[in-house]
Design an enzyme around this catalytic site. Structure first.
Site, PDB file in Angstrom:
ATOM      1  CG  LEU A 426      -1.988  -1.099   1.280  1.00 13.46           C
ATOM      2  CD1 LEU A 426      -2.730  -1.034   2.602  1.00 13.46           C
ATOM      3  CD2 LEU A 426      -2.961  -0.965   0.119  1.00 13.46           C
ATOM      4  N   GLY A 427       2.004   1.201   0.645  1.00 12.65           N
ATOM      5  CA  GLY A 427       2.857   2.392   0.700  1.00 12.65           C
ATOM      6  C   GLY A 427       3.986   2.203   1.680  1.00 12.65           C
ATOM      7  N   GLY A 430       7.520   6.438   7.295  1.00 12.83           N
ATOM      8  CA  GLY A 430       8.783   6.689   7.978  1.00 12.83           C
ATOM      9  C   GLY A 430       9.225   5.532   8.839  1.00 12.83           C
ATOM     10  N   GLY A 432       8.148   2.083   8.239  1.00  7.41           N
ATOM     11  CA  GLY A 432       8.007   0.762   7.657  1.00  7.41           C
ATOM     12  C   GLY A 432       7.176   0.751   6.390  1.00  7.41           C
ATOM     13  CB  VAL A 434       1.411  -0.065   5.044  1.00  5.49           C
ATOM     14  CG1 VAL A 434       0.009  -0.537   5.432  1.00  5.49           C
ATOM     15  CG2 VAL A 434       1.992   0.797   6.157  1.00  5.49           C
ATOM     16  CE  LYS A 448       4.057   0.772  11.676  1.00  5.32           C
ATOM     17  NZ  LYS A 448       4.025   2.148  12.209  1.00  5.32           N
ATOM     18  CG  ASP A 544       5.718  11.916  13.059  1.00  8.45           C
ATOM     19  OD1 ASP A 544       5.898  13.079  12.640  1.00  8.45           O
ATOM     20  OD2 ASP A 544       5.956  10.907  12.380  1.00  8.45           O
TER      21      ASP A 544
END
Length: 738
Positions: A426-427, A430, A432, A434, A448, A544
């Site tokens: 999926l992407g 910062g 890991g 997913v 993740k 964050d």
């Protein structure tokens, strides 16, 4: 026998040659045609005399010479050799000489026939001299050149022969071509070179490689005339069969009346420039241009070329080499062995093969078992390193957590993600990668997985598990469980299908988030952070907060995610000192400079998100870089009461002026440099709820003063009255108080 004239003698010699070569002529030339001149064989399509050659391939034999000499065409160029299989001719090169100041040319009289091409990667232009340029000139100008140069101040001894040679790509010259020597006009002079005669000629490249020293002596201007006459220097011509308008084998075969590959056992190949060439098939020899010209080679008669150390049997186009009866093996190499030895070898081979196969099978089974044992031990090691016992105790003693979270095995997650196939990715964030997965109970999840195996990453994953396992809030991404059997823990979340707030605000396509959606997303995010700070079982500072960590589900409800950098604190703690972590553009300046993390650090980051919602500007890539950062530019406009100048035109058109100004004021307070001057997240949540309630009871165009409305209209490009559809009027009127 006496001859009354030279003509009678020549005719007699011709008849004698015809008789001698009659047996061989059937395989070389046409019947009744001369097939030799001196010691040179003349294969068809070449020939001497009418009807003995293909058009353009006529030769002339000078019987008056001893031995007779063969000439190309009508007798201008001497033929040294004709190669039928390679389709080339070797001709005697003519030497061109010129005085130092003289320009001179030599015309090589090839017939104007496209079947012949000068091959300038097989024949090279070679020259000896000083300060000259030599060229080969075709119909279209120079095709090759070389320039031997000599020192200006050379004195004393004899010239050693300054040589140059120049080869070019294959060039077709269909007709006469010219070799030219021209002097170069250079500064300086040397009278020594005035006595040197410049020379040039064409030379076969292969011959030149073997005879370069002899060639230099041949070209030496001081060599005697007789030495030059006795030395034969060859150059090469390429040849092929051509017809008017027909090029290549395919076109020629369609016109049977002119196709020249007449032997049944031939192969045809296209020539590089024009036409085609005929050769005998492998296993045959002779002249493919003649009917029955390709005859079978009896390989058994040529053991030096076709080896056989057994019984040789010839077949058309090939041969067979067999071992004697009762033996078998490689007869060509002479390795024939008895059949009984073969049977014994076969049985031994079978027994050996079976034994090896059983041994390999046993080793494979053993290795598989050892691999499974090692994998099990490694998973146990990772489980303990990743504090699996601590998490198991948490699940055992906290039924609420156990009901929401599960410890997955690696087999379950491999099955859910097709062994983490890249098509399921999926992407990358910062902390890991997913992957999308489907569990056995049909739940769609996001898994993740860390990309970098370092202790800091593992600590962040464990930190995220510890925090999320105790959090239950509708605006926080739900953690279904984790897998601790890998080197880096894997986290299993609920799958959020609609991307991130960052995607919706900053995508290249038009943003479709209305002001109502943006205000609601801000309120839901504030509720989640307020819960983390004050209502969670253990207070948590996210550390964050940014738009890419706020997920949106199919109803655009906000979900705070990515707790890899978060820190839990004791209830009595208000601040902690820690290494600085966060994202540029969202990071609290006070935390950055002091390393003291407080709940107001998240408030600052949330203030940046409010500015993003108002302006659709990206904090780390602010387009008005000359104005400073996004936060500093926003704060300066807010202080000057000009903040509407940088608001998103899309929400300005919706007209909620009072709410926009209220959110801008709230953002300015959240972004103050001193943490104690910022509100708590609970206060931020309450203020946003007030603005939301105010939005529900006030019509957008009555929310601000008429002067503000007029100025906003001017910012949008004029004072034209807005037009609304009937349906929009009904929708807007529904928000008036009753």
């Amino acid at each position: 026998m006496l001859f009354h004239s030279a003509k009678e003698m020549i005719l007699a010699v011709l008849l004698l040659l015809l008789q001698i070569n009659s047996a061989h002529a059937a395989l070389v030339g046409l019947p009744g045609c001369l097939t030799t001149c001196g010691n040179i064989t003349i294969p068809f399509p070449f020939g001497i005399g009418k009807g003995c050659y293909f058009e353009g391939f006529n030769l002339t034999c000078d019987f008056a010479s001893q031995p007779p000499k063969l000439f190309f065409g009508d007798g201008t160029i001497e033929v040294i050799e004709i190669y039928l299989t390679e389709s080339i001719m070797r001709l005697r090169s003519t030497l061109l000489t010129a005085l130092p100041s003289e320009e001179k040319e030599l015309v090589i009289g090839l017939p104007p026939q496209p079947s012949f091409a000068l091959v300038l990667n097989q024949s090279v232009l070679t020259a000896v001299g000083c300060n000259i340029i030599t060229n080969i000139l075709g119909d279209d100008g120079p095709v090759a050149a070389c320039t031997p140069l000599c020192p200006v101040n050379k004195t004393g001894h004899t010239c050693s022969g300054i040589v140059c040679s120049q080869a070019s790509a294959r060039v077709q010259i269909g007709g006469p071509f010219t070799i030219r020597i021209s002097p170069l006009k250079l500064n300086g002079s040397n009278s020594f070179y005035d006595a040197i005669t410049n020379t040039a000629l064409l030379v076969e490249q292969e011959w030149l490689d073997k005879n370069v020293i002899e060639l230099i002596k041949f070209l030496d201007p001081f060599s005697n005339h007789q030495q030059r006459e006795s030395m034969v220097v060859p150059f090469v011509l390429d040849w092929s069969i051509t017809h008017d308008g027909i090029k290549g084998c395919l076109a020629a075969k369609e016109n049977v009346s002119v196709y020249q590959c007449l032997s049944a056992n031939h192969v045809c190949s296209d020539a590089l420039f024009n036409g085609y060439r005929c050769k005998c098939k492998p296993g045959y020899e002779g002249n493919a241009y003649l009917t029955n010209g390709c005859e079978d080679i009896d390989e058994c008669q040529h053991p030096d070329i076709y080896p056989c150390n057994g019984i040789c049997i010839n077949f058309p186009g090939t041969y067979q080499c067999k071992c004697p009866k009762g033996k078998h093996g490689n007869a060509v190499a002479g390795r024939c062995i008895s059949n009984w030895a073969t049977r014994a070898s076969f049985l031994i081979g079978v027994a050996t093969t079976v034994s090896i196969a059983l041994l390999i099978l046993a080793l494979t089974v053993l290795l598989c078992k050892l691999k499974k044992i090692n994998e099990k031990l490694l998973r146990k090691k990772h489980f303990l390193q990743n504090r699996g016992l601590l998490l198991q105790q948490l699940l055992c003693f906290n039924e609420d957590v156990a009901g929401r979270m599960k410890i997955f095995s690696i087999e379950e997650l491999d099955l859910a993600t097709n062994k983490f196939d890249q098509t399921r990715l999926l992407g990358r964030g910062g902390h890991g990668e997913v992957y999308k997965g489907i569990l056995s109970d049909k739940r769609v999840v996001a898994i993740k997985k860390s990309r970098i195996i370092v202790k800091r990453e593992i600590d962040q994953f464990i930190n995220e598990v510890a925090i999320l396992s105790q959090i239950k809030h509708r605006n926080v991404v739900r953690l279904f469980g984790c897998c601790l059997e890998t080197e880096v823990p894997l986290l299993v979340y609920e799958f959020i299908s609609n991307g991130t707030l960052c995607d919706h605000l900053h995508a290249e396509s038009k943003c479709f988030l209305s002001w109502d959606d943006r205000l609601r997303i801000a309120l839901e995010t504030a509720r989640a952070l307020s819960y983390l700070h004050t209502a969670a079982p253990v207070p948590v500072f996210h550390r964050d907060i940014k738009s890419s960590n706020i997920m949106l589900d199919e109803t655009l409800a906000a979900k705070v995610s990515d707790f890899g950098a978060s820190r839990s604190v004791s209830i009595d703690q208000t601040r902690i000192t820690t290494a600085v972590q966060g994202t540029y553009g969202y990071l609290d300046p006070e935390y950055y400079y002091t390393s003291r993390l407080t709940d107001r650090s998240d408030v600052y980051s949330f203030g940046v998100i409010l500015v993003e919602l108002l302006t659709r500007e990206t904090p780390h890539a602010f387009s008005r870089s000359e104005e400073g950062t996004l936060v500093s530019y926003f704060s300066s406009l807010q202080r000057e009461n000009r903040v509407v100048e940088m608001l998103d035109p899309q929400i300005l058109q919706q007209g909620w002026i009072a709410q926009l100004k209220g959110v801008a004021e709230l953002a300015e307070v959240c972004l103050r440099l001193k943490g104690e001057e910022r509100p708590t997240m609970k206060e931020v949540e309450m203020r946003l709820e007030e603005l939301m309630l105010q939005k529900r009871h006030v019509h957008p165009w009555t929310a601000g003063s008429s002067g503000e409305q007029q100025r906003l209209l001017q910012l949008e490009g004029g004072t034209t009255t807005r037009q609304y559809s009937f349906e929009q009027e009904i929708e807007n009127s529904s928000s008036f108080p009753r």
